[in-house]
Design an enzyme around this catalytic site. Structure first.
Site, short mmCIF file in Angstrom:
data_model
loop_
_atom_site.label_atom_id
_atom_site.label_comp_id
_atom_site.label_asym_id
_atom_site.label_seq_id
_atom_site.Cartn_x
_atom_site.Cartn_y
_atom_site.Cartn_z
N SER A 203 0.86 -1.19 0.00
CA SER A 203 0.00 0.00 0.00
C SER A 203 0.89 1.23 0.00
CB SER A 203 -0.89 -0.02 1.24
OG SER A 203 -1.61 1.19 1.33
N CYS A 329 -8.27 1.46 12.05
CA CYS A 329 -9.54 0.95 11.50
C CYS A 329 -10.55 0.69 12.61
CB CYS A 329 -9.33 -0.36 10.76
SG CYS A 329 -7.98 -0.32 9.65
N1 PLP Z 1 -2.85 -4.45 5.88
C1 PLP Z 1 -2.24 -3.86 6.92
C2 PLP Z 1 -1.26 -4.62 7.74
C3 PLP Z 1 -2.55 -2.54 7.25
O1 PLP Z 1 -1.96 -1.95 8.30
C4 PLP Z 1 -3.50 -1.84 6.45
C5 PLP Z 1 -3.91 -0.47 6.79
O2 PLP Z 1 -4.00 -0.08 7.94
C6 PLP Z 1 -4.08 -2.51 5.36
C7 PLP Z 1 -3.73 -3.80 5.11
C8 PLP Z 1 -5.06 -1.82 4.47
O3 PLP Z 1 -4.39 -0.96 3.57
P1 PLP Z 1 -5.15 0.23 2.83
O4 PLP Z 1 -5.38 1.29 3.85
O5 PLP Z 1 -4.20 0.67 1.75
O6 PLP Z 1 -6.40 -0.34 2.28
#
Ligand code: PLP
Length: 384
Positions: A203, A329
């Site tokens: 990301s 989140c």
């Molecule tokens: N995976 C992990 C370990 C993350 O920390 C996050 C975001 O907090 C994501 C996936 C999701 O990424 P994105 O915000 O780009 O959708």
């Protein structure tokens, strides 16, 4: 009288790192160009060139070939795609049972995708140690599965996982291996060949790029038979439809390039400041650190007994210091951290976890502000 704005300190890099000047410049420069990178005219090919340059930069960061990088809308999409199509590949092409082996530390983007794709009864959770590590068990204890997924580093504790050993274990079982490297890529050295992962999620906004763009690394040998997640046009070699967002991708490429160039220096500096913050905060009575062993340089996760993580994050905010309880989140959920609970089995410790995540722009003075804000917040809550 002139009103002075209180300076804030941003210590929530793991939620989203500030976009770098270089990434922003690449975004603006590309966004000004008109056209669709898939068009065959001059405007299209100019943008296609920008996209391919960025693809090479993102690939370079993780030791992949540019052809193995597929751009997506971010880490969440990459995880959903890897888990769903990885399960399908594992069952239909490799003939494995319709089971997913998932570490209990995974981000919801992986965990919930796993439950959605395989069904509740077909997900095997891989246990985590009290230190926050998902250890590889002896071969006879490994579950039969189509796909194994273990993140490269955890987003709450920063603990780095033994992904190379997990990839080898998954392959010995005849399964595919996916790793969510969203937090790790750009922060620490990570090489797909060395790890021998089949699928890797990335990301941009965790490495000072823009929000809304990411990538899925798909090992070359898989690509021909790997199913798309969305349906539409033939972009990204028929794997990921939708008009390619050239400006976001250009900025992602710039961020990846910059991360690779600065990594050694940033790692050293950030870890030194993080260690100092942690060392001072551990002097607070009832403070414990969550996670041990090798960790990402910018994350500190601590629990302060009797002090709710969410309430403490709010208190810090009143002093102009932005931190979070667990992952962003789940902000506002007042639920215990699922990760700390899985590690320790201790609900109180999971309810009182605070994540401080710093990075490139965090200075020594910011460290002092962070420490003071947490100390004051703990005191105020305990005295209330
Ligand atoms: N995976 C992990 C370990 C993350 O920390 C996050 C975001 O907090 C994501 C996936 C999701 O990424 P994105 O915000 O780009 O959708």
């Amino acid at each position: 009288m002139k009103k002075r704005m209180k300076e804030t300190v941003y210590a929530d890099y793991a939620a989203s790192a500030p976009i770098s000047e270089r990434a922003l410049a690449a975004f603006c420069e590309t966004a000004r160009l008109c056209g669709n990178p898939s068009a065959i005219h001059e405007a299209g090919s100019r943008l296609a060139e920008v996209v391919e340059r960025a693809r090479a930069s993102v690939a370079g960061l993780i030791g992949a070939d540019p052809g193995e990088i597929c751009f997506t809308s971010g880490g969440t999409e990459s995880d959903n795609w890897a888990v769903t199509s990885g399960l399908r590949y594992g069952t239909e092409i490799l003939g494995r049972p319709r089971i997913l082996a998932v570490s209990s530390l995974e981000h919801d983007a992986v965990l919930r995708s796993a439950y959605a794709a395989a069904g509740e009864g077909n997900v095997r959770l891989l246990p985590v140690s009290e230190d926050g590590i998902v250890p590889v068990p002896p071969a006879e204890e490994l579950p039969e599965a189509a796909l194994y997924t273990v993140m490269t580093a955890n987003n709450e504790t920063g603990v780095i996982q033994p992904v190379k050993a997990w990839a080898e274990a998954a392959h010995r079982k005849g399964a595919l291996f996916h790793t969510d490297a969203v937090q790790a890529a750009g922060q620490i050295p990570f090489d797909v060949r060395e790890t021998s992962a089949d699928l890797v999620s990335l990301s941009a906004h965790k490495m000072h790029g823009p929000v809304g763009v990411g990538a899925l690394y798909i090992r070359r040998e898989l690509a021909d038979r790997f199913a798309p997640f969305h349906h539409g046009g033939g972009q990204e070699k028929n794997l990921r439809p939708g008009t390619v967002p050239a400006a976001l991708i250009a900025a992602f490429g710039a961020a990846a390039e910059e991360a690779a160039e600065r990594m050694a220096e940033d790692m050293k500096r950030t870890a030194r400041i993080r260690d100092r913050i942690e060392c001072e905060l551990l002097r607070i009575p009832g403070a414990v650190r969550n996670g041990a062993g090798k960790r990402l340089p910018g994350i500190a996760n601590l629990s302060f007994s009797g002090v709710g993580g969410e309430a403490l994050a709010i208190q810090c905010g009143l002093d102009g210091v932005m931190v979070s309880a667990g992952s962003a989140c789940h902000a506002g959920s007042e639920e215990p951290s699922r990760v700390i609970l899985a590690m320790t089995g201790d609900r109180e410790r999971a309810m009182t976890a605070l994540r401080i995540s710093i990075g490139r722009e965090t200075g020594e003075e910011d460290a002092v502000r962070i420490v003071r804000a947490v100390e004051a917040g703990v005191r105020r809550i305990r005295e209330a």
